[in-house]
Design a protein around this motif. Structure first.
Motif, PDB file in Angstrom:
ATOM      1  N   LEU A  45       0.841  -1.192   0.000  1.00 50.34           N
ATOM      2  CA  LEU A  45       0.000   0.000   0.000  1.00 50.34           C
ATOM      3  C   LEU A  45       0.877   1.242   0.000  1.00 50.34           C
ATOM      4  CD1 LEU A  45      -2.032  -2.201   1.065  1.00 50.34           C
ATOM      5  CD2 LEU A  45      -3.029  -0.388   2.434  1.00 50.34           C
ATOM      6  N   LYS A  46       0.410   2.258  -0.701  1.00 50.94           N
ATOM      7  CA  LYS A  46       1.047   3.566  -0.619  1.00 50.94           C
ATOM      8  C   LYS A  46       0.458   4.295   0.585  1.00 50.94           C
ATOM      9  CE  LYS A  46       2.069   4.019  -5.492  1.00 50.94           C
ATOM     10  NZ  LYS A  46       1.969   4.860  -6.681  1.00 50.94           N
ATOM     11  N   GLU A  49      -3.375   4.890   1.277  1.00 47.86           N
ATOM     12  CA  GLU A  49      -4.148   4.090   0.327  1.00 47.86           C
ATOM     13  C   GLU A  49      -4.908   2.985   1.054  1.00 47.86           C
ATOM     14  OE1 GLU A  49      -3.192   2.373  -4.093  1.00 47.86           O
ATOM     15  OE2 GLU A  49      -1.735   1.889  -2.540  1.00 47.86           O
ATOM     16  N   ALA A  53      -8.101  -0.323  -3.120  1.00 46.14           N
ATOM     17  CA  ALA A  53      -7.475   0.537  -4.131  1.00 46.14           C
ATOM     18  C   ALA A  53      -6.085   0.032  -4.484  1.00 46.14           C
ATOM     19  CB  ALA A  53      -7.416   1.981  -3.632  1.00 46.14           C
ATOM     20  N   ALA A  54      -5.350  -0.423  -3.490  1.00 45.03           N
ATOM     21  CA  ALA A  54      -4.009  -0.960  -3.736  1.00 45.03           C
ATOM     22  C   ALA A  54      -4.084  -2.236  -4.571  1.00 45.03           C
ATOM     23  CB  ALA A  54      -3.296  -1.232  -2.417  1.00 45.03           C
ATOM     24  N   ARG A  57      -4.700  -1.137  -8.156  1.00 44.96           N
ATOM     25  CA  ARG A  57      -3.517  -0.475  -8.703  1.00 44.96           C
ATOM     26  C   ARG A  57      -2.411  -1.472  -8.999  1.00 44.96           C
ATOM     27  NH1 ARG A  57       0.882   0.587  -6.313  1.00 44.96           N
ATOM     28  NH2 ARG A  57       0.001   0.511  -4.203  1.00 44.96           N
TER      29      ARG A  57
END
Length: 138
Positions: A45-46, A49, A53-54, A57
């Motif tokens: 994960l960013k 985030e 969503a991760a 992505r």
């Protein structure tokens, strides 16, 4: 006093599609040259985030494909460089896109579930194939 290592948080998918070759489904596996392993699409994960969503992505980054998240699958927990790592997974039906090899992932293959289970490098990933199949039956 020793600080407890913060857990690495990651998200991924068991990416599937209807097989164009036989009656059934195929699963996408990615080859990571850095580790020389066959794995499921996943990544860290960013900052800020959320896990879903991760997962979306990372799937796009590693496979070039969009996807639709389905059922939540079991998480895996293991250690990397002495730090705990949690990876949350989802079933994901493959969408459109095109795979382009890169430094992180140099190959993508589609295999029937039994062959995918055998090809996966890490034992911890194999139960995710079974979890996907159960989720798709519901």
């Amino acid at each position: 006093m020793t600080k407890t290592a913060r857990a690495v948080k990651a998200a991924g998918v068991v990416l599937w599609r209807s097989s164009p070759y036989y009656d059934g489904i195929e699963l996408a596996l990615v080859h990571r040259p850095r580790y020389d392993d066959w794995s499921l699409p996943k990544g860290k994960l960013k900052r800020g985030e959320e896990f879903p969503a991760a997962a979306l992505r990372e799937t796009r980054e590693e496979t070039g494909l969009g996807c639709s998240l389905g059922a939540r699958l079991p998480s895996t927990h293991y250690r990397v460089d002495g730090r705990p790592k949690e990876v949350r997974y989802w079933a994901a039906e493959a969408g459109t896109g095109r795979f382009v090899p890169n430094a992180e992932v140099d190959r993508l293959i589609w295999l029937p579930p039994t062959a995918a289970r055998r090809r996966l490098t890490h034992d911890r990933d194999r139960p995710l194939v079974d979890a996907l199949l159960r989720a798709l039956e519901d």
